[in-house]
Scaffold this motif. Structure first.
Motif, PDB file in Angstrom:
ATOM      1  N   LEU A  99      37.030  38.772  32.655  1.00 43.15           N
ATOM      2  CA  LEU A  99      36.342  40.065  32.655  1.00 43.15           C
ATOM      3  C   LEU A  99      35.627  40.205  33.988  1.00 43.15           C
ATOM      4  O   LEU A  99      35.116  39.223  34.535  1.00 43.15           O
ATOM      5  CB  LEU A  99      35.309  40.103  31.525  1.00 43.15           C
ATOM      6  CG  LEU A  99      35.848  40.072  30.094  1.00 43.15           C
ATOM      7  CD1 LEU A  99      34.910  39.310  29.200  1.00 43.15           C
ATOM      8  CD2 LEU A  99      36.047  41.468  29.561  1.00 43.15           C
ATOM      9  N   LEU A 120      38.208  44.271  31.308  1.00 42.39           N
ATOM     10  CA  LEU A 120      39.184  43.223  31.031  1.00 42.39           C
ATOM     11  C   LEU A 120      40.180  43.153  32.185  1.00 42.39           C
ATOM     12  O   LEU A 120      40.718  44.173  32.603  1.00 42.39           O
ATOM     13  CB  LEU A 120      39.914  43.613  29.741  1.00 42.39           C
ATOM     14  CG  LEU A 120      40.465  42.522  28.835  1.00 42.39           C
ATOM     15  CD1 LEU A 120      39.380  41.536  28.457  1.00 42.39           C
ATOM     16  CD2 LEU A 120      41.065  43.159  27.601  1.00 42.39           C
ATOM     17  N   SER A 141      42.695  45.203  22.281  1.00 40.93           N
ATOM     18  CA  SER A 141      41.368  45.084  22.894  1.00 40.93           C
ATOM     19  C   SER A 141      40.830  43.655  22.858  1.00 40.93           C
ATOM     20  O   SER A 141      39.659  43.433  23.146  1.00 40.93           O
ATOM     21  CB  SER A 141      40.395  46.002  22.161  1.00 40.93           C
ATOM     22  OG  SER A 141      40.362  45.660  20.787  1.00 40.93           O
ATOM     23  N   SER A 144      37.739  42.164  24.888  1.00 36.55           N
ATOM     24  CA  SER A 144      36.854  43.155  25.516  1.00 36.55           C
ATOM     25  C   SER A 144      35.564  43.273  24.706  1.00 36.55           C
ATOM     26  O   SER A 144      35.555  42.976  23.514  1.00 36.55           O
ATOM     27  CB  SER A 144      37.561  44.496  25.653  1.00 36.55           C
ATOM     28  OG  SER A 144      37.809  45.030  24.388  1.00 36.55           O
TER      29      SER A 144
END
Ligand SMILES: [Zn+2]
Length: 378
Positions: A99, A120, A141, A144
């Motif tokens: 990230l 991300l 996702s 994240s």
């Protein structure tokens, strides 16, 4: 009387479930609570490389705050590897999530840097051919920050910056469990109650003048008969009804936490049953069948390598004639050949007082870091 366990869900939301569990032992109910809190893997930021930080908060302060941000961890148990189980040296696409965050403030206002600023990033190793299907099990996702792409979810504040200040960093998130660090716990709170009228007298209340007025009964008290004035104390009574309220931090859903908690507990018990069965059948085989049938990785290996009567020569269970060396090596020790028998303190010579400690960490005894990390002390 029906003695099968009964589970009644009283309230269910995506990140919260309230249920009543009946006809189980206190030890079982408590084990479930502990497993849900500490043994379910999630993803959390573990390493932070700070490139620029001109905010008022020091680097380590920010790194700590980043670690506590819940990241979407659906199916983390199968969708990601622990780095210690991975083939890579440091981190790779199978065992880490990258990230990044880069925020600068150019206006004369106080600006919030939040979890929504975390982006991300594809791992540089992404796409490298390797055996393993973890990545296909991930949701879009995965990794994240929670609520990032959902309307109406407030972001988590990381720090505040003023004009001219900048925060630029790169985070590596890893899979872990809360026994290692609380940031990996999927639960923000697990309420657990039994015997709301305190009939069993497991609790003694401190009070100024009036116990009943100072300790009002909770919601769960409505589920059970109140104590009668003339009711004699039952010394043999055992709790039978347990009230849970599981609230997650959003990294896993409430349903996943409870279901995987039960599965994890089952896995732990399976490895114990499996090891005990070996003792009973008197098997002398030190080799483990490797692969998917194994109840639970390190624990099972540890059990087979370790004590539990791992062969006729070592005899286990504190056999005084076969080593152990009395009190200094612990009651469980029975390893006639410590180098291969591993766990349960089978270390006759080294003066290692730990009952659980292994003389040979490589054998993965019960006291080895890997066994502890996987956790058996439910
Ligand atoms: Zn890796």
């Amino acid at each position: 009387m029906n003695t099968d366990p009964i589970l009644r869900i009283r309230e269910y939301q995506r990140d919260r479930v309230n249920f009543v569990l009946e006809n189980v032992d206190l030890a079982f109910a408590n084990s479930l609570r502990r497993v849900m809190m500490a043994d379910l893997p999630t993803v959390a930021i573990d390493l932070v490389e700070i490139e620029a930080n001109t905010t008022v908060l020091p680097d380590e302060f920010i790194a700590h705050r980043l670690g506590m941000i819940p990241l979407v961890s659906t199916n983390c148990d199968v969708a990601m590897r622990y780095t210690r189980d991975c083939n890579c040296l440091e981190n790779c696409a199978f065992c880490s999530i990258i990230l990044s965050l880069h925020v600068t403030c150019n206006d004369s206002v106080t600006m919030d840097v939040t979890s929504h600023h975390l982006e991300l990033q594809p791992h540089p190793d992404q796409g490298i051919e390797e055996a393993g299907e973890e990545q296909v099990k991930r949701v879009e996702s995965f990794g994240s920050p929670i609520g990032k792409n959902e309307a109406g979810v407030d972001p988590i504040l990381i720090c505040k910056i003023r004009k001219g200040q900048e925060l630029k960093l790169r985070c590596i998130a890893k899979k872990g469990i809360a026994k290692e660090h609380a940031k990996w716990s999927p639960c923000s709170a697990v309420a657990f109650e039994y015997d709301p009228h305190n009939k069993l007298r497991h609790t003694s209340y401190w009070f100024e003048t009036d116990e009943k007025a100072e300790w009002p009964l909770g919601e769960n008290a409505r589920e059970e008969e109140p104590t009668r004035e003339d009711e004699p104390f039952d010394f043999n009574a055992k709790p039978n009804k347990f009230y849970f309220d599981v609230e997650t931090d959003g990294s896993l859903g409430a349903q996943e936490v409870v279901m995987k908690g039960i599965a994890e507990l089952q896995k732990k018990l399976a490895s114990l049953v499996w090891a005990l069965r070996k003792v009973r059948s008197g098997e002398n085989d030190m080799d483990m069948p490797s692969g998917g049938d194994q109840p639970s990785g390190d624990q099972a290996t540890a059990a087979s390598n370790g004590g539990w009567g791992s062969g006729s020569d070592s005899a286990g269970w504190g056999n005084p004639t076969s080593g152990g060396g009395g009190g200094s090596t612990g009651a469980w020790g029975g390893g006639a050949s410590p180098s291969r028998s591993g766990g349960w303190g089978s270390n006759p010579g080294a003066g290692n007082p730990g009952i659980w400690s292994s003389s040979s960490p490589a054998a993965g005894g019960w006291g080895s870091p890997s066994a502890q990390a996987n956790g058996w002390n439910v």
